[in-house]
Write a protein that holds these residues in place. Structure first.
Motif, PDB file in Angstrom:
ATOM      1  N   LEU A  25       0.795  -1.223   0.000  1.00  0.00           N
ATOM      2  CA  LEU A  25       0.000   0.000   0.000  1.00  0.00           C
ATOM      3  C   LEU A  25       0.831   1.280   0.000  1.00  0.00           C
ATOM      4  O   LEU A  25       0.355   2.323  -0.445  1.00  0.00           O
ATOM      5  CB  LEU A  25      -0.965   0.005   1.183  1.00  0.00           C
ATOM      6  N   CYS A  26       2.065   1.225   0.470  1.00  0.00           N
ATOM      7  CA  CYS A  26       2.902   2.429   0.501  1.00  0.00           C
ATOM      8  C   CYS A  26       3.104   2.978  -0.908  1.00  0.00           C
ATOM      9  O   CYS A  26       2.833   4.144  -1.177  1.00  0.00           O
ATOM     10  CB  CYS A  26       4.239   2.119   1.161  1.00  0.00           C
ATOM     11  N   ILE A  27       3.570   2.131  -1.800  1.00  0.00           N
ATOM     12  CA  ILE A  27       3.768   2.558  -3.189  1.00  0.00           C
ATOM     13  C   ILE A  27       2.429   2.827  -3.855  1.00  0.00           C
ATOM     14  O   ILE A  27       2.284   3.766  -4.633  1.00  0.00           O
ATOM     15  CB  ILE A  27       4.574   1.499  -3.964  1.00  0.00           C
ATOM     16  N   PHE A  28       1.435   2.023  -3.534  1.00  0.00           N
ATOM     17  CA  PHE A  28       0.100   2.170  -4.111  1.00  0.00           C
ATOM     18  C   PHE A  28      -0.452   3.569  -3.866  1.00  0.00           C
ATOM     19  O   PHE A  28      -0.917   4.241  -4.789  1.00  0.00           O
ATOM     20  CB  PHE A  28      -0.827   1.101  -3.512  1.00  0.00           C
ATOM     21  N   PHE A  29      -0.399   4.050  -2.636  1.00  0.00           N
ATOM     22  CA  PHE A  29      -0.922   5.382  -2.340  1.00  0.00           C
ATOM     23  C   PHE A  29       0.047   6.486  -2.752  1.00  0.00           C
ATOM     24  O   PHE A  29      -0.372   7.575  -3.127  1.00  0.00           O
ATOM     25  CB  PHE A  29      -1.263   5.521  -0.850  1.00  0.00           C
ATOM     26  N   VAL A  48      10.642  -6.509 -11.676  1.00  0.00           N
ATOM     27  CA  VAL A  48      11.438  -6.884 -10.500  1.00  0.00           C
ATOM     28  C   VAL A  48      10.883  -8.151  -9.874  1.00  0.00           C
ATOM     29  O   VAL A  48      11.631  -9.066  -9.513  1.00  0.00           O
ATOM     30  CB  VAL A  48      11.485  -5.728  -9.468  1.00  0.00           C
ATOM     31  N   MET A  49       9.562  -8.226  -9.765  1.00  0.00           N
ATOM     32  CA  MET A  49       8.940  -9.398  -9.157  1.00  0.00           C
ATOM     33  C   MET A  49       9.216 -10.664  -9.971  1.00  0.00           C
ATOM     34  O   MET A  49       9.529 -11.715  -9.412  1.00  0.00           O
ATOM     35  CB  MET A  49       7.430  -9.157  -9.053  1.00  0.00           C
ATOM     36  N   THR A 112      11.708  -3.058  -0.583  1.00  0.00           N
ATOM     37  CA  THR A 112      11.103  -3.442   0.690  1.00  0.00           C
ATOM     38  C   THR A 112       9.607  -3.667   0.568  1.00  0.00           C
ATOM     39  O   THR A 112       8.928  -3.859   1.571  1.00  0.00           O
ATOM     40  CB  THR A 112      11.376  -2.373   1.759  1.00  0.00           C
ATOM     41  N   ASN A 113       9.092  -3.630  -0.655  1.00  0.00           N
ATOM     42  CA  ASN A 113       7.672  -3.843  -0.878  1.00  0.00           C
ATOM     43  C   ASN A 113       7.328  -5.285  -0.525  1.00  0.00           C
ATOM     44  O   ASN A 113       7.937  -6.224  -1.024  1.00  0.00           O
ATOM     45  CB  ASN A 113       7.327  -3.539  -2.333  1.00  0.00           C
ATOM     46  N   CYS A 114       6.344  -5.447   0.313  1.00  0.00           N
ATOM     47  CA  CYS A 114       6.007  -6.795   0.785  1.00  0.00           C
ATOM     48  C   CYS A 114       5.484  -7.697  -0.334  1.00  0.00           C
ATOM     49  O   CYS A 114       5.649  -8.909  -0.265  1.00  0.00           O
ATOM     50  CB  CYS A 114       5.014  -6.719   1.930  1.00  0.00           C
ATOM     51  N   ALA A 118       6.773 -11.285  -1.039  1.00  0.00           N
ATOM     52  CA  ALA A 118       5.757 -12.323  -0.817  1.00  0.00           C
ATOM     53  C   ALA A 118       5.681 -13.322  -1.971  1.00  0.00           C
ATOM     54  O   ALA A 118       5.514 -14.520  -1.742  1.00  0.00           O
ATOM     55  CB  ALA A 118       4.396 -11.688  -0.588  1.00  0.00           C
ATOM     56  N   VAL A 119       5.794 -12.837  -3.193  1.00  0.00           N
ATOM     57  CA  VAL A 119       5.623 -13.721  -4.349  1.00  0.00           C
ATOM     58  C   VAL A 119       6.688 -14.818  -4.399  1.00  0.00           C
ATOM     59  O   VAL A 119       6.339 -15.997  -4.511  1.00  0.00           O
ATOM     60  CB  VAL A 119       5.545 -12.905  -5.656  1.00  0.00           C
TER      61      VAL A 119
END
Length: 191
Positions: A25-29, A48-49, A112-114, A118-119
């Motif tokens: 959500l950090c990057i999302f918002f 990246v993912m 640092t995006n979860c 997570a993937v």
């Protein structure tokens, strides 16, 4: 083939990490104020993912698991992800400086995006093959891109709306995110 399509559609729509799991959500918002920045960030997170998932799968199944070092999984995956983000930062800074300046600190936050962590973790936890891992990573990245592009489109339209003063800015953004989440939760249980 149907199994891969189900995995892909599930990652993009049904189990969208942003709108159904509330990850990233950090990057999302932060980025969703601008549509062009959101499209670029969606592509960056997807690449990246995908690349970190491929490398993470290879390292896990050919190094960590055979050597009994699976307790290092999270640390190794964070290092792999951070390495890709650094590489991406160098490429974007050189090839698209305007985009680099538009993203600002959010480019480094991909590391640092979860969702990005997570993937690969879900890939090895689910014991996916390399191909399934790639399909899941691409689907998850595109799911992030869809969510951030939808949000940016709505936020750009809000510039022309008569939003009450207390809700302007992040307040209305949370309301929009909630509405998008409700829409995506309507797909729950379909796959």
């Amino acid at each position: 083939m149907g199994e891969y399509l189900t995995l892909f559609i599930g990652a993009v729509v049904v189990n969208n990490f942003v709108l159904t799991k509330f990850l990233g959500l950090c990057i999302f918002f932060g980025i969703s104020k601008n549509l062009s920045a959101s499209v670029g960030m969606g592509m960056a997170v997807t690449s990246v993912m995908t690349m970190s998932s491929i490398l993470a799968w290879i390292v896990y199944f050919f190094v960590l698991e055979p050597l009994g070092l699976t307790f290092l999984t999270t640390i190794v995956f964070v290092v792999l992800t951070a390495s890709f983000v650094q590489l991406l930062e160098l490429v974007i800074k050189k090839q698209a400086p305007a985009l680099y300046n538009m993203w600002g600190i959010y480019l480094l936050l991909i590391a640092t995006n979860c969702i990005v962590l997570a993937v690969p973790l879900l890939n090895v936890e689910s014991n996916y093959s390399l191909l399934k891992s790639i399909v899941f990573a691409i689907g998850s990245g595109l799911g992030f891109a869809v969510a951030i592009i939808l949000m940016a489109s709505l936020r750009e339209k809000l510039v022309y709306a008569n939003v009450p003063k207390p809700l302007q800015g992040i307040g209305i953004a949370f309301i929009l995110a909630g509405m998008l989440s409700l829409a995506f939760l309507g797909f729950a249980g379909m796959l």
